[in-house]
Design a protein around this motif. Sequence first.
Motif, PDB file in Angstrom:
ATOM      1  N   GLY A 145      14.577 -19.035  -0.385  1.00 13.80           N
ATOM      2  CA  GLY A 145      15.683 -19.896   0.036  1.00 13.80           C
ATOM      3  C   GLY A 145      16.900 -19.814  -0.872  1.00 13.80           C
ATOM      4  O   GLY A 145      17.818 -20.622  -0.768  1.00 13.80           O
ATOM      5  N   TYR A 146      16.907 -18.855  -1.807  1.00  7.64           N
ATOM      6  CA  TYR A 146      18.084 -18.694  -2.653  1.00  7.64           C
ATOM      7  C   TYR A 146      19.025 -17.713  -1.946  1.00  7.64           C
ATOM      8  O   TYR A 146      18.848 -16.495  -2.052  1.00  7.64           O
ATOM      9  CB  TYR A 146      17.724 -18.110  -4.018  1.00  7.64           C
ATOM     10  CG  TYR A 146      16.708 -18.870  -4.833  1.00  7.64           C
ATOM     11  CD1 TYR A 146      16.597 -20.255  -4.744  1.00  7.64           C
ATOM     12  CD2 TYR A 146      15.868 -18.201  -5.721  1.00  7.64           C
ATOM     13  CE1 TYR A 146      15.667 -20.939  -5.512  1.00  7.64           C
ATOM     14  CE2 TYR A 146      14.941 -18.883  -6.491  1.00  7.64           C
ATOM     15  CZ  TYR A 146      14.842 -20.251  -6.371  1.00  7.64           C
ATOM     16  OH  TYR A 146      13.923 -20.925  -7.142  1.00  7.64           O
ATOM     17  N   VAL A 147      19.988 -18.222  -1.252  1.00  9.20           N
ATOM     18  CA  VAL A 147      20.908 -17.354  -0.510  1.00  9.20           C
ATOM     19  C   VAL A 147      22.297 -17.417  -1.127  1.00  9.20           C
ATOM     20  O   VAL A 147      22.880 -16.408  -1.520  1.00  9.20           O
ATOM     21  CB  VAL A 147      20.933 -17.754   0.986  1.00  9.20           C
ATOM     22  CG1 VAL A 147      21.949 -16.913   1.757  1.00  9.20           C
ATOM     23  CG2 VAL A 147      19.546 -17.600   1.599  1.00  9.20           C
ATOM     24  N   GLY A 157      20.912 -23.321 -12.336  1.00 11.43           N
ATOM     25  CA  GLY A 157      20.341 -22.034 -11.903  1.00 11.43           C
ATOM     26  C   GLY A 157      20.489 -20.905 -12.918  1.00 11.43           C
ATOM     27  O   GLY A 157      20.562 -19.743 -12.543  1.00 11.43           O
ATOM     28  N   LYS A 158      20.445 -21.238 -14.202  1.00 13.49           N
ATOM     29  CA  LYS A 158      20.561 -20.199 -15.237  1.00 13.49           C
ATOM     30  C   LYS A 158      19.322 -19.291 -15.229  1.00 13.49           C
ATOM     31  O   LYS A 158      19.420 -18.095 -15.485  1.00 13.49           O
ATOM     32  CB  LYS A 158      20.748 -20.852 -16.623  1.00 13.49           C
ATOM     33  CG  LYS A 158      22.048 -21.637 -16.748  1.00 13.49           C
ATOM     34  CD  LYS A 158      22.250 -22.239 -18.119  1.00 13.49           C
ATOM     35  CE  LYS A 158      21.406 -23.438 -18.440  1.00 13.49           C
ATOM     36  NZ  LYS A 158      21.651 -24.648 -17.623  1.00 13.49           N
ATOM     37  N   THR A 159      18.157 -19.879 -14.922  1.00 12.46           N
ATOM     38  CA  THR A 159      16.914 -19.086 -14.956  1.00 12.46           C
ATOM     39  C   THR A 159      16.980 -17.922 -13.970  1.00 12.46           C
ATOM     40  O   THR A 159      16.664 -16.780 -14.317  1.00 12.46           O
ATOM     41  CB  THR A 159      15.699 -19.986 -14.602  1.00 12.46           C
ATOM     42  OG1 THR A 159      15.808 -21.185 -15.337  1.00 12.46           O
ATOM     43  CG2 THR A 159      14.384 -19.303 -14.900  1.00 12.46           C
ATOM     44  N   VAL A 217      12.422 -28.431 -17.961  1.00 14.13           N
ATOM     45  CA  VAL A 217      11.386 -28.678 -16.949  1.00 14.13           C
ATOM     46  C   VAL A 217      12.046 -28.974 -15.600  1.00 14.13           C
ATOM     47  O   VAL A 217      12.951 -29.793 -15.494  1.00 14.13           O
ATOM     48  CB  VAL A 217      10.459 -29.841 -17.395  1.00 14.13           C
ATOM     49  CG1 VAL A 217       9.525 -30.256 -16.276  1.00 14.13           C
ATOM     50  CG2 VAL A 217       9.666 -29.417 -18.627  1.00 14.13           C
ATOM     51  N   ASP A 218      11.599 -28.252 -14.579  1.00 20.38           N
ATOM     52  CA  ASP A 218      12.250 -28.314 -13.272  1.00 20.38           C
ATOM     53  C   ASP A 218      11.317 -28.995 -12.267  1.00 20.38           C
ATOM     54  O   ASP A 218      10.376 -28.384 -11.783  1.00 20.38           O
ATOM     55  CB  ASP A 218      12.572 -26.874 -12.820  1.00 20.38           C
ATOM     56  CG  ASP A 218      13.342 -26.851 -11.512  1.00 20.38           C
ATOM     57  OD1 ASP A 218      14.292 -27.647 -11.362  1.00 20.38           O
ATOM     58  OD2 ASP A 218      12.987 -26.039 -10.632  1.00 20.38           O
ATOM     59  N   LEU A 219      11.592 -30.253 -11.997  1.00 21.97           N
ATOM     60  CA  LEU A 219      10.848 -30.991 -10.967  1.00 21.97           C
ATOM     61  C   LEU A 219      11.908 -31.454  -9.972  1.00 21.97           C
ATOM     62  O   LEU A 219      12.425 -32.576 -10.079  1.00 21.97           O
ATOM     63  CB  LEU A 219      10.110 -32.185 -11.598  1.00 21.97           C
ATOM     64  CG  LEU A 219       9.048 -31.852 -12.656  1.00 21.97           C
ATOM     65  CD1 LEU A 219       8.593 -33.090 -13.416  1.00 21.97           C
ATOM     66  CD2 LEU A 219       7.849 -31.170 -12.001  1.00 21.97           C
TER      67      LEU A 219
HETATM   68  N1  ATP Z   1      20.965 -19.943  -5.680  1.00 17.44           N
HETATM   69  C1  ATP Z   1      20.166 -20.984  -5.594  1.00 17.44           C
HETATM   70  N2  ATP Z   1      20.029 -21.656  -4.432  1.00 17.44           N
HETATM   71  C2  ATP Z   1      19.220 -22.738  -4.332  1.00 17.44           C
HETATM   72  N3  ATP Z   1      18.492 -23.232  -5.351  1.00 17.44           N
HETATM   73  C3  ATP Z   1      18.590 -22.604  -6.529  1.00 17.44           C
HETATM   74  C4  ATP Z   1      19.409 -21.453  -6.723  1.00 17.44           C
HETATM   75  N4  ATP Z   1      19.294 -21.053  -8.005  1.00 17.44           N
HETATM   76  C5  ATP Z   1      18.438 -21.897  -8.593  1.00 17.44           C
HETATM   77  N5  ATP Z   1      17.998 -22.830  -7.715  1.00 17.44           N
HETATM   78  C6  ATP Z   1      17.089 -23.962  -7.988  1.00 17.44           C
HETATM   79  O1  ATP Z   1      17.799 -24.866  -8.838  1.00 17.44           O
HETATM   80  C7  ATP Z   1      16.906 -25.547  -9.701  1.00 17.44           C
HETATM   81  C8  ATP Z   1      17.433 -25.493 -11.130  1.00 17.44           C
HETATM   82  O2  ATP Z   1      17.419 -24.150 -11.605  1.00 17.44           O
HETATM   83  P1  ATP Z   1      17.093 -23.790 -13.129  1.00 17.44           P
HETATM   84  O3  ATP Z   1      15.782 -24.384 -13.527  1.00 17.44           O
HETATM   85  O4  ATP Z   1      17.306 -22.349 -13.293  1.00 17.44           O
HETATM   86  O5  ATP Z   1      18.262 -24.588 -13.849  1.00 17.44           O
HETATM   87  P2  ATP Z   1      18.817 -24.409 -15.328  1.00 17.44           P
HETATM   88  O6  ATP Z   1      20.247 -24.089 -15.226  1.00 17.44           O
HETATM   89  O7  ATP Z   1      17.934 -23.488 -16.102  1.00 17.44           O
HETATM   90  O8  ATP Z   1      18.653 -25.895 -15.850  1.00 17.44           O
HETATM   91  P3  ATP Z   1      18.277 -26.471 -17.323  1.00 17.44           P
HETATM   92  O9  ATP Z   1      19.484 -26.261 -18.173  1.00 17.44           O
HETATM   93  O10 ATP Z   1      17.984 -27.902 -17.068  1.00 17.44           O
HETATM   94  O11 ATP Z   1      17.079 -25.693 -17.797  1.00 17.44           O
HETATM   95  C9  ATP Z   1      15.550 -24.887  -9.521  1.00 17.44           C
HETATM   96  O12 ATP Z   1      14.737 -25.736  -8.740  1.00 17.44           O
HETATM   97  C10 ATP Z   1      15.850 -23.589  -8.790  1.00 17.44           C
HETATM   98  O13 ATP Z   1      14.784 -23.235  -7.955  1.00 17.44           O
END
Ligand code: ATP
Length: 470
Positions: free
Chosen positions: A90-92, A120-122, A403-405
């Motif tokens: 679902g990442y579009v 969404g950095k991960t 942590v991603d919840l």
């Molecule tokens: N392009 C995208 N479209 C939809 N959902 C996304 C997309 N990229 C990431 N996500 C979702 O967004 C959420 C947050 O992403 P992620 O954990 O990478 O954040 P982060 O930037 O690392 O945050 P933090 O700094 O808190 O660690 C996750 O649930 C991930 O699945």
Amino acid sequence: MASLSYTHILPLSPISTPKKPISSRFLFRSQNPKTLSTSVTFTNSKSNASSSSSSSSSSSVSIELNASTLREICQAHVPEHVLRRVEEVGYVRPTDVQKQALPLLFSGRDCILHAQTGSGKTLAYLLLIFSVINTQRSTVQAVIVVPTRELGTQVTRVARMLAARPMELELEQKSCTVMALLDGGMLKRHKSWLKAQPPTIVVATIKSLCQMLEKKILKLESMKVLIIDEVDFMFNSSKEVSSLRKLLTSYSSLHNRQTIFASASIPQHNRFVHDCIQQKWTKSDVVHVHVNPIQPMPSCLHHRFVICGKNKRHQTLLSLLQSDAPESGIIFVGEQSEKSKKAGNAPPTTSLVDFLRTSYVGCSDIHLLEEDMNFNSRAASLSEVRQGGSYLLVATDIAARGVDLPETTHIYNFDLPRTAVDYLHRAGRTGRKPFSDNRCTVTNILMSEERFVLQRYENELLFNCEELIL
Ligand SMILES: Nc1ncnc2c1ncn2[C@@H]1O[C@H](COP(=O)(O)OP(=O)(O)OP(=O)(O)O)[C@@H](O)[C@H]1O
């Protein structure tokens, strides 16, 4: 001039309020006018991103801002089967940090990814990894360093999910393997795995990683990408910092790898960029990708506070839960003091869980996550929470980073966090659905004398907190 260590410039005291908000772009004037580093700052999520070079050299960075899908940005770099997985999940649409960082990452530049929690950095750094690894080679080609076992397990899960190939490809070619090398894991089994057939990607805590490096069981000579996630936390931890420095400067060479640092908070970021170059943690043309610097806190969060007496905090939390009826929430509790431990008191987290289990009928799933639990119980708590449905998680700051919840709608600070940066990360455990308009709530339970501390966090992080009278 002896260069300063980044460890020495992070705000260590919870009372030290910087004169300017952390989002200010001009906290530091470069000592080294010859630096090639570039600062790319994006202030508007819709359009008109502004890009500016932080220092003298003409370091031009071309950024494709018009791409509207992740496929458009990635297809020249990322294997088709990974892109298909990305879309299936679902990442579009790319998030802002993905749109802005991916072209730079694919260009091979070292980067500091500095963007809000949940932005969404991960996925951004994992897509880079999938663009450079060669699964036909049995060598470690990418290493992701994380501060906690919990974050490591989560990143491993996402990496494995993206690496999964359709059956027909599985038979044709070797697939990408992802090893989680995390504290408390089965390091013996990992040793055999590393000796028999090294994985392509390693997700590791710094302690476990260095153990394997010191024993020469793991070698980094083929490592193409090194990611340090939650980089400010890692540099601020006295336990981790010397190992981290060794990893960056002795165990691998900056010229043979692409180095990526990521975090939602990089206090004094210009100084950090300077230190990256001076200390040779990154190449001198490192790019600081700073997304939305004028708004460090995600805008979908609504912040509130309730004032109550010291002995009324359990009851106040109960009233809040009864009126909010949160579908899913995290209650952050401060760590137990040494004095309280010595006095033989139960940890405040345990007392709170016991209180809620007997008094709050709105949620049957109340879980606990704290450092003193063994690793299996910690994993069990998180996996039960991830199973969906309604939950309340009572946690220390161990749950505050990364942590991603995504289903979490409410955060309660039963105890105020020690610093503004901690507030930012705790609050950022909610509001984690990138394109959702849902409003999520962060509620602080305060004694009147703590109001000024919260006010300071508001000033520093540029948000407003509304008083709630129960
Ligand atoms: N392009 C995208 N479209 C939809 N959902 C996304 C997309 N990229 C990431 N996500 C979702 O967004 C959420 C947050 O992403 P992620 O954990 O990478 O954040 P982060 O930037 O690392 O945050 P933090 O700094 O808190 O660690 C996750 O649930 C991930 O699945």
